[in-house]
Design a protein around this motif. Structure first.
Motif, PDB file in Angstrom:
ATOM      1  N   LYS A 158       0.821  -1.215   0.000  1.00 34.23           N
ATOM      2  CA  LYS A 158       0.000   0.000   0.000  1.00 34.23           C
ATOM      3  C   LYS A 158       0.852   1.260   0.000  1.00 34.23           C
ATOM      4  N   ASN A 159       2.046   1.148   0.533  1.00 41.37           N
ATOM      5  CA  ASN A 159       2.972   2.299   0.588  1.00 41.37           C
ATOM      6  C   ASN A 159       4.004   2.279  -0.544  1.00 41.37           C
ATOM      7  N   ASN A 160       3.713   1.405  -1.552  1.00 38.95           N
ATOM      8  CA  ASN A 160       4.657   1.258  -2.666  1.00 38.95           C
ATOM      9  C   ASN A 160       6.026   0.805  -2.192  1.00 38.95           C
ATOM     10  N   LEU A 161       6.043  -0.005  -1.150  1.00 39.79           N
ATOM     11  CA  LEU A 161       7.292  -0.477  -0.576  1.00 39.79           C
ATOM     12  C   LEU A 161       7.155  -1.950  -0.241  1.00 39.79           C
ATOM     13  N   SER A 162       8.257  -2.675  -0.366  1.00 41.43           N
ATOM     14  CA  SER A 162       8.305  -4.033   0.181  1.00 41.43           C
ATOM     15  C   SER A 162       8.660  -3.923   1.667  1.00 41.43           C
ATOM     16  N   PHE A 163       8.539  -5.071   2.389  1.00 40.14           N
ATOM     17  CA  PHE A 163       8.815  -5.021   3.821  1.00 40.14           C
ATOM     18  C   PHE A 163      10.283  -4.671   4.107  1.00 40.14           C
ATOM     19  N   PRO A 164      11.285  -5.233   3.386  1.00 38.12           N
ATOM     20  CA  PRO A 164      12.676  -4.794   3.637  1.00 38.12           C
ATOM     21  C   PRO A 164      12.893  -3.317   3.318  1.00 38.12           C
ATOM     22  N   GLU A 165      12.231  -2.837   2.247  1.00 38.77           N
ATOM     23  CA  GLU A 165      12.362  -1.420   1.915  1.00 38.77           C
ATOM     24  C   GLU A 165      11.693  -0.555   2.968  1.00 38.77           C
ATOM     25  N   LEU A 166      10.593  -1.060   3.570  1.00 37.99           N
ATOM     26  CA  LEU A 166       9.909  -0.307   4.616  1.00 37.99           C
ATOM     27  C   LEU A 166      10.820  -0.091   5.816  1.00 37.99           C
ATOM     28  N   LEU A 167      11.625  -1.096   6.129  1.00 43.65           N
ATOM     29  CA  LEU A 167      12.464  -1.003   7.321  1.00 43.65           C
ATOM     30  C   LEU A 167      13.785  -0.283   7.075  1.00 43.65           C
ATOM     31  N   ARG A 168      14.196  -0.172   5.826  1.00 44.13           N
ATOM     32  CA  ARG A 168      15.569   0.261   5.546  1.00 44.13           C
ATOM     33  C   ARG A 168      15.932   1.614   6.153  1.00 44.13           C
ATOM     34  N   PRO A 169      15.116   2.670   6.109  1.00 45.77           N
ATOM     35  CA  PRO A 169      15.551   3.950   6.697  1.00 45.77           C
ATOM     36  C   PRO A 169      15.711   3.912   8.216  1.00 45.77           C
ATOM     37  N   PHE A 170      15.182   2.862   8.856  1.00 47.65           N
ATOM     38  CA  PHE A 170      15.185   2.830  10.315  1.00 47.65           C
ATOM     39  C   PHE A 170      16.132   1.763  10.871  1.00 47.65           C
ATOM     40  N   CYS A 171      17.039   1.249  10.018  1.00 47.03           N
ATOM     41  CA  CYS A 171      17.896   0.141  10.424  1.00 47.03           C
ATOM     42  C   CYS A 171      19.114   0.568  11.220  1.00 47.03           C
ATOM     43  N   ARG A 172      19.348   1.848  11.380  1.00 51.29           N
ATOM     44  CA  ARG A 172      20.468   2.296  12.216  1.00 51.29           C
ATOM     45  C   ARG A 172      19.936   2.640  13.597  1.00 51.29           C
ATOM     46  N   LEU A 173      20.580   2.034  14.642  1.00 51.38           N
ATOM     47  CA  LEU A 173      20.125   2.256  16.012  1.00 51.38           C
ATOM     48  C   LEU A 173      20.607   3.605  16.505  1.00 51.38           C
ATOM     49  N   THR A 174      19.732   4.293  17.180  1.00 48.48           N
ATOM     50  CA  THR A 174      20.079   5.612  17.708  1.00 48.48           C
ATOM     51  C   THR A 174      20.628   5.545  19.125  1.00 48.48           C
ATOM     52  N   SER A 175      20.491   4.396  19.773  1.00 51.04           N
ATOM     53  CA  SER A 175      20.983   4.257  21.154  1.00 51.04           C
ATOM     54  C   SER A 175      22.026   3.144  21.196  1.00 51.04           C
ATOM     55  N   GLU A 176      22.775   3.107  22.287  1.00 51.45           N
ATOM     56  CA  GLU A 176      23.842   2.134  22.421  1.00 51.45           C
ATOM     57  C   GLU A 176      23.283   0.773  22.844  1.00 51.45           C
ATOM     58  N   GLY A 177      23.968  -0.271  22.355  1.00 50.83           N
ATOM     59  CA  GLY A 177      23.644  -1.623  22.773  1.00 50.83           C
ATOM     60  C   GLY A 177      24.786  -2.203  23.602  1.00 50.83           C
ATOM     61  N   HIS A 178      24.480  -3.232  24.419  1.00 52.05           N
ATOM     62  CA  HIS A 178      25.497  -3.827  25.286  1.00 52.05           C
ATOM     63  C   HIS A 178      25.418  -5.342  25.205  1.00 52.05           C
ATOM     64  N   LEU A 179      26.595  -5.939  25.277  1.00 49.70           N
ATOM     65  CA  LEU A 179      26.680  -7.388  25.417  1.00 49.70           C
ATOM     66  C   LEU A 179      27.982  -7.708  26.146  1.00 49.70           C
ATOM     67  N   ARG A 180      28.083  -9.002  26.606  1.00 53.09           N
ATOM     68  CA  ARG A 180      29.271  -9.397  27.347  1.00 53.09           C
ATOM     69  C   ARG A 180      30.052 -10.414  26.531  1.00 53.09           C
ATOM     70  N   ASP A 181      31.359 -10.264  26.572  1.00 49.35           N
ATOM     71  CA  ASP A 181      32.219 -11.186  25.839  1.00 49.35           C
ATOM     72  C   ASP A 181      32.464 -12.427  26.689  1.00 49.35           C
ATOM     73  N   PRO A 182      33.196 -13.406  26.170  1.00 52.29           N
ATOM     74  CA  PRO A 182      33.446 -14.628  26.965  1.00 52.29           C
ATOM     75  C   PRO A 182      34.159 -14.358  28.276  1.00 52.29           C
ATOM     76  N   ASN A 183      34.854 -13.268  28.347  1.00 49.05           N
ATOM     77  CA  ASN A 183      35.515 -12.921  29.612  1.00 49.05           C
ATOM     78  C   ASN A 183      34.601 -12.109  30.518  1.00 49.05           C
ATOM     79  N   ASN A 184      33.333 -12.053  30.175  1.00 47.86           N
ATOM     80  CA  ASN A 184      32.319 -11.343  30.947  1.00 47.86           C
ATOM     81  C   ASN A 184      32.582  -9.831  31.019  1.00 47.86           C
ATOM     82  N   GLN A 185      33.276  -9.311  29.983  1.00 50.12           N
ATOM     83  CA  GLN A 185      33.503  -7.869  29.882  1.00 50.12           C
ATOM     84  C   GLN A 185      32.382  -7.269  29.027  1.00 50.12           C
TER      85      GLN A 185
END
Length: 1426
Positions: free
Chosen positions: A34-61
């Protein structure tokens, strides 16, 4: 290297991002469409995160992930094809062009100011005009390097379209979104179908594409709800069921389409998708085919079949075809499709929140879990497998991999590890760490994997590990280790030479070059980029060569010539790749460096390529300008190459003119037009001689301009204008200039006459080695009608411009001559004379020339060039019509201080004549005009005046530089015979029968013969019947000529002046010039001397006898010495002295004392004769001349004009009055005229020539000659800045002072005395003193002087004066005084009584001493004794 919008770190992070696949149900796809877009195209402008993400490495850092971007694409099971990738990349480069309206990007590199923008295609103008202003603005900006967005676009698309490889996992899918619409009947069943489809694609083995990162791919279930149509409560209930089934972290409800497409259509919504649409993903199976067909930026595949030598199928990448130039950048499109029309800003936030939830709650935990699992697997296997490997390597001597060259290693590029191999697990872990920005752990893993791969000689895997280890080392925060550039070099070399994989080598090169550029290692980056050029991809080579060129120019010491050279190479590869616009831009930027540096062959090559590329791109103006540069410069090309250039230019020019239509003609570059050498001639061309008639020379275009001669004509014209205007030159006087050139005064508008032609001489030069054929050559002009009969300035009525395409349309106003054919040979300078004939009055402006330009040659079998001028063959030659402007720069102004301190030029109006009303036109013909004369020879010729115009003329006058050379006779002279034929055998002189020894006297006034007392040269007025010479009328009058007194060739100038009977404000008069050359041969040489008589006169005059005695006493002797110096070169046999006349106010010849008698004196060659005449004083003050008729008297009086011009004005003042008084004592002022006849033999006929010579006697005792002494050339003197001291007043010489008093002794010639009776003899003697001057004179007479010389005493006896022996007297002006003396003799004998000494001085000069006067001849007395 060109500066990029992103930093290097951002660029690398965006190049390697987590890949997420999408599988959508049909209903879900319908919702997004309906928006002349496919689902991947719909998401493409919003694929960059504006906030930081966190995870821990095997050394629990804790690892912080900043600015993470994910790539969401549709699953495409078809592996990408190489041609398809090439077309995609070529299209992305072609549509990305520098915007036309962007500000010029200029920066200084060494001695060059380079303009890196699309404006450089304007090769016809200076590549940058306002560079100072722009450099000032750029000096305060840090962004001064050039950007190349097409390379960034290419780089981004290239990295995204990299096919998935077995040796690395960076572009393998980490997760898969399963999207189902809430409108489905049973959404859970649809999720199950999609999940099974994903599992089948990944694990069935049917599909080799796409690649998956790990077997346990993250499945994320997305329920897509259409708010405008679906049931929200049902969607919520389904979502609750999903959370129970898949967990809260594995599913999401995405609500979109908050509004329908029609409602709120007038509301403007942001469109964040436009900037991403050109990055059409090849991974999307749904849009992969349609996007290539309906892509809004897809270009039409046009070809240029009309261009000579252009192959339409020369490249598979030829997609950069003839797009309009207004398509400025890759984001522009002609018909934009509205996108996201059903989405609100809240929907945008929903999508953004969905991506964040998916990443933080699904993707990152999934990656963290897999990193831990891989680490645990590696640790658990490390005890057995790694130690086993190490032991094996040590056993076989492979503990440390020996350094081998790539050529020595086995070709193990095809070696494949199984998916469970520990080496690949290390690589997987390294890639996962790299994707989540854990670069330190990633580097360690890459480094470990590199060693394992090298030990196994798995070169493809080793190269990939080396590449990513180098990138990870660079991206580590804090830079714990330097960038290992040698890793990249080894990886590139391995990819190219061992693995034969240019795509991976290119990716490695691009990454390394960006890193080196960020470290300011431009030289290394350039070397790396140049190494990557190859023949397999023209587009890649072109882009990398261009980046290498930018590296050279961004060095600390810019290498501008290397920049230009590599831009040429890049332009060539762009052209081969079909990227015509980019090729043109590269050549234009390189031209800035090569232009004007003397590299003519390189410059010609660049301009030729620019011309061809511009024409291919439908830019004919730029093409013409580029070819123009090739032709106008001094080309060093061969003749064949120049002919090829010329044909290309004519073809392009002709094509452009056909597209432009009938507009104004552009400028042609050939032939070269020397505007400053243009000459303009006003009037009819000179007539040739007709039989005995010789036309006046006037002015012609064949004559060379002589500045001195021009000044002479100007002075002559001023003199005759002064005479015509009663002695004054009008302020508005403008000298007549019939021929204008660069040396004439062109500050005023020249004046031309209506119905009289204007001839413009244009100088063409062919700089080429091939001939040029010009046809239909004519002048281009602009004319403004003005009526000058009324007010002084005229009335403007209408303006006309000559149409270059219809040169004969305005012939009723100005008749324009057209030269049909005009051929210029190779390297020839040729003159064309173009004629205009104005039929109306007004202001004319000659603007330039219009012509057809053709090659003018046909190539024959031997390669020679044959000039083709006419015939059907000329029609086949390529020919174009154009023009060239005649722009003449005036003289530099240098009068005022402001003009001297600046460079200013005055106007030059030689091409802007004013057409004035009709004026009379005079033609002058000379009949029987001689070319050679004897010196002094009198010859009679005739002159004919013809008025060839329709306007009567009046005021006919003539002035000449040699007025003594000719005369028209006096007003009272007899003008018979009337015709030249009747006067052929007549004598020039009027003769009267009389005895030759008797003198007659006539009184003549010089004014009768046109000679006035003023110093101005004679301007003769030619009498006209009724004072007017009507239209078509002719007048013949005699013209007397006299040969110059000096032999040689003489140039004699005549200026004929005439006026119109109707006075006009613009033109008051006209002139006609004539220059005659007369060769004068020697005739006679006459020398004359005057001797003073010793007889004196007294003031008392009582009787006529006394008057006659006085006339006899007041006389002198004139000796005339005549020599025949003719050497018979003119066939002269002998000369006869016919008559001797005199002219003076005080003297006249009284009697001829000729020993020959009354016969004529005859002198043959080299003979000489002497005549003696007695001259007496005149009683009247008017002069007389015996030969008092024309032409003798005319030439005598005119001869004085030459002397007057040469004589200097005497100094005035009372101080030198006495000097002139002294000089007059010895002046004579007697002119002698000698008339002669010469007998000449010519063509066996005897002719009689007549002539006259003049001798001016000025001083008594000083010889005068008829031949003027040659003036000595003045020696060069030094330039003096201080004024010289004024010369002292001239004082009379001693010789002049000795002529103040004339003395005479009166005594008996013999005296008888009876000495025997008287011893003393007393003889009375009278001393007569005559004052010859006009002032009082103090005289001292000293009788004490005695002759002391012994010779005199031997001849003459001694005697004494008795009485007073010294007298002091004062004589009045011309007074005669007598002293009565007595001489005393002692014996008989002969005595000289001339012993008294007389001293005299002027009475007014007290400071001057008395001067001894000349004594008379010896006065001998005979004393007889009786």
């Amino acid at each position: 290297m060109a500066q990029c919008v992103q930093s290097v770190q951002e660029f690398i992070q965006d190049s390697f991002v987590p890949m997420v696949a999408v599988l959508c149900s049909e209903d879900a796809e319908r919702v997004t469409r309906k928006n002349n877009l496919s689902f991947p195209e719909l998401l493409r402008p919003f694929c960059r995160l504006t906030s930081e993400g966190h995870l821990r490495d095997p050394n629990n850092q804790v690892v912080v992930v900043k600015g993470l971007r994910i790539s969401v694409t549709g699953i495409n099971t078809r592996p990408p094809q190489s041609p398809e990738l090439h077309r995609l990349l070529s299209r992305t480069v072609s549509v990305c062009q520098p915007p036309e309206g962007s500000p010029a990007n200029v920066f200084t590199a060494g001695d060059y100011d380079l303009n890196i923008s699309d404006r450089t295609v304007k090769a016809s103008v200076p590549w940058y005009s306002d560079w100072k202003e722009t450099l000032t603005q750029l000096s305060s900006s840090k962004y001064y390097t050039a950007t190349t967005p097409w390379f960034e676009t290419y780089r981004e698309n290239f990295l995204q379209s990299m096919p998935a490889s077995e040796h690395e996992f960076l572009n393998h899918y980490l997760a898969c979104m399963l999207v189902v619409s809430s409108c489905e009947a049973v959404p859970t069943e649809q999720f199950l179908k999609l999940s099974q489809e994903q599992h089948r694609i990944q694990h069935s083995g049917e599909y080799t594409h796409p690649k998956w990162f790990i077997p346990n791919t993250l499945k994320y279930y997305v329920l897509l709800h259409d708010i405008s149509e679906g049931d929200e409560q049902r969607a919520d209930s389904v979502y609750e069921d999903m959370k129970q089934r898949y967990g809260t972290q594995g599913c999401y409800l995405l609500k979109i389409n908050s509004r329908s497409g029609s409602t709120g259509a007038d509301e403007q919504m942001p469109d964040p998708w436009s900037q991403y649409l050109h990055k059409t993903s090849i991974h999307n199976p749904v849009s992969a085919t349609t996007s290539l067909q309906t892509h809004p930026l897809q270009l039409d595949h046009l070809t240029d079949a009309g261009y000579p030598g252009n192959d339409a199928s020369q490249s598979v990448n030829n997609v950069d075809e003839m797009r309009p130039q207004k398509q400025a950048s890759g984001t522009s499109h002609t018909s934009p499709t509205p996108r996201g029309t059903c989405l609100t800003l809240n929907d945008h936030d929903h999508i953004r929140q969905f991506i964040q939830e998916f990443t933080f709650r699904g993707l990152l935990p999934h990656i963290e879990k897999n990193i831990r699992q891989l680490n645990d697997q590696l640790v658990s296997r490390k005890g057995l497998s790694r130690s086993l490997f190490s032991a094996t390597k040590k056993l076989f001597g492979g503990g440390k991999v020996p350094e081998k060259s790539i050529a020595e290693l086995k070709n193990t590029a095809g070696l494949l590890y199984p998916s469970e191999a520990p080496e690949l697990q290390i690589r997987k872990m390294a890639d996962l760490c790299f994707l989540v920005q854990h670069y330190e752990l990633a580097y360690n893993c890459y480094h470990t994997a590199k060693k394992d791969f090298l030990s196994d000689q798995a070169m493809l895997y080793a190269a990939g590990a080396l590449e990513m280890a180098a990138v990870a080392a660079f991206l580590q925060s804090g830079a714990p280790r330097p960038y290992p550039a040698h890793y990249m070099d080894t990886a590139i070399q391995t990819y190219r030479e061992v693995c034969k994989n240019m795509l991976l080598a290119e990716r490695c090169c691009i990454l390394s070059a960006e890193i080196l550029k960020s470290q300011a290692k431009y030289s290394d980056a350039a070397t790396l980029l140049i190494k990557m050029t190859s023949e397999d991809s023209d587009l890649r080579s072109a882009l990398l060569l261009e980046q290498a060129a930018h590296c050279f120019i961004n060095m600390r010491t810019p290498m501008v010539r290397k920049f230009a050279f590599h831009m040429i190479l890049a332009g060539h590869r762009f052209s081969k790749a079909g990227q015509k616009r980019h090729a043109l831009r590269c050549y234009c930027q390189a031209l800035q460096v090569y232009k004007g540096k003397g590299w003519t062959l390189a410059e010609d090559h660049i301009n030729f390529t620019i011309g061809r590329q511009s024409f291919t791109l439908r830019q004919p103006e730029n093409a013409v300008a580029a070819f123009r540069h090739i032709l106008i410069n001094d080309s060093k090309q061969s003749a064949i190459q120049q002919a090829a250039f010329l044909r290309e230019y004519l073809y392009v020019y002709k094509s452009m003119s056909q597209l432009a239509g009938d507009g104004s003609l552009p400028q042609l570059p050939l032939p070269c037009l020397h505007s400053s050498q243009t000459r303009v001639f006003f009037g009819h061309e000179r007539r040739l001689a007709e039989g005995e008639k010789q036309a006046a020379t006037h002015v012609s275009l064949e004559q060379e301009f002589d500045r001195d001669l021009s000044q002479l004509w100007r002075e002559l014209e001023e003199q005759v204008v002064s005479v015509a205007n009663r002695g004054t030159v009008p302020i508005t006087f403008q000298p007549s200039q019939c021929c204008l050139n660069s040396q004439t005064d062109n500050l005023r508008h020249p004046l031309a006459i209506v119905e009289e032609p204007i001839i413009v001489e244009v100088v063409f030069r062919n700089p080429l080695k091939v001939p040029l054929a010009l046809s239909a050559l004519c002048l281009l002009w602009k004319f403004t009608l003005k009526d000058f009969s009324g007010p002084e300035d005229g009335t403007t009525r209408e303006t006309f411009d000559l149409n270059p395409f219809q040169t004969t349309a305005l012939n009723d106003i100005i008749d324009t001559q057209v030269i049909p054919e005009f051929t210029i040979s190779p390297e020839e300078t040729k003159v064309a004379r173009l004629r205009l004939l104005p039929h109306k009055t007004g202001e004319l402006h000659v603007l330039g020339v219009v012509y057809n330009l053709g090659t003018g040659e046909v190539g024959d079998s031997e390669g020679m060039w044959l000039v083709c001028v006419a015939g059907s063959l000329a029609e086949d030659l390529m020919c174009v019509r154009g023009q060239q402007n005649l722009e003449i720069q005036g003289p530099r102004l240098n009068m005022t201080k402001e003009e001297k301190t600046s460079v200013r030029y005055g106007p030059d109006h030689r091409l802007d004549p004013i057409i004035t009303p009709p004026m009379p036109l005079l033609e002058v013909f000379f009949i029987n005009f001689p070319t050679g004369l004897l010196c002094g020879e009198i010859r009679k010729a005739w002159v004919e005046f013809v008025n060839v115009s329709a306007v009567p003329l009046t005021g006919l006058r003539v002035a000449s530089t040699h007025p003594e050379f000719f005369t028209f006779g006096s007003a009272t002279s007899d003008l018979t015979p009337v015709t030249p034929t009747a006067a052929e055998h007549c004598s020039a002189y009027k003769t009267v029968a009389m005895p030759p020894s008797v003198a007659t006297m006539s009184l003549v006034s010089p004014a009768v013969f046109g000679v006035t007392s003023g110093d101005q040269p004679v301007v003769a007025e030619i009498p006209l019947s009724r004072g007017v010479l009507g239209p078509g009328e002719a007048l013949q009058i005699p013209l007397w000529l006299r040969g110059p007194d000096r032999e040689g060739v003489h140039e004699i100038n005549f200026l004929f002046y005439y006026e119109s009977t109707e006075k006009t404000a613009k033109l008051s008069h006209r002139v006609l010039r004539h220059t005659a050359f007369i060769c004068a041969s020697r005739s006679l040489s006459v020398r004359a001397t005057a001797s003073r008589s010793n007889t004196l006169h007294s003031r008392e005059r009582d009787t006529e006898e006394q008057q006659e005695a006085e006339e006899k006493n007041a006389s002198m002797l004139v000796f005339v010495d005549v020599e025949n110096i003719n050497t018979s070169e003119a066939g002269v046999r002998e000369f006869h002295i016919v008559q001797v006349s005199s002219s003076s106010r005080q003297w006249r010849l009284h009697k001829c004392i000729n020993p020959v008698g009354d016969k004529d004196s005859k002198l043959t060659s080299r003979e000489r004769g002497k005549l003696c005449f007695k001259a007496t004083r005149c009683r009247t003050e008017e002069g007389g001349i015996v030969s008092c008729t024309t032409p003798c008297a005319d030439f005598f009086f005119r001869r004085g004009l030459q002397m007057q011009r040469k004589s200097h004005t005497p100094q005035s003042g009372t101080d030198d009055d006495w000097t002139s008084i002294v000089k007059k004592c010895s002046e004579v002022e007697l002119d002698i005229i000698v008339l002669w006849k010469a007998y000449v033999v010519e063509d066996n006929k005897q002719l009689i020539l007549e002539g006259q010579l003049h001798v001016a006697l000025q001083t008594i005792g000083k010889e005068s000659c008829s031949l003027s002494q040659k003036e000595e050339t003045q020696e060069m003197v030094l330039l003096k800045f201080k004024p010289d001291v004024p010369p002292p007043l001239s004082k009379p010489s001693m010789e002049q002072l000795s002529h103040l008093i004339k003395t005479c002794l009166h005594y008996p010639e013999s005296y008888d005395h009876p000495f025997p009776q008287k011893s003393l003899c007393m003889v009375p003697v009278t001393l007569t003193l005559s004052n010859c001057s006009l002032a009082q004179v103090d005289v001292i007479v000293d009788l004490r002087h005695k002759t002391t010389s012994p010779e005199s005493l031997e001849v003459h006896g001694s005697f004494s004066w008795l009485g007073q022996t010294q007298y002091k007297l004062q004589l009045q002006a011309q007074e005669v005084y007598r002293l009565f003396l007595k001489a005393c003799f002692f014996q008989a004998g002969v005595y000289n009584l001339g012993t008294p000494r007389v001293f005299a001085k002027l009475a007014q000069t007290s400071a001057m001493c008395e001067t001894s006067q000349q004594s008379a001849m010896p006065a001998l007395i005979i004393v007889n004794s009786i």
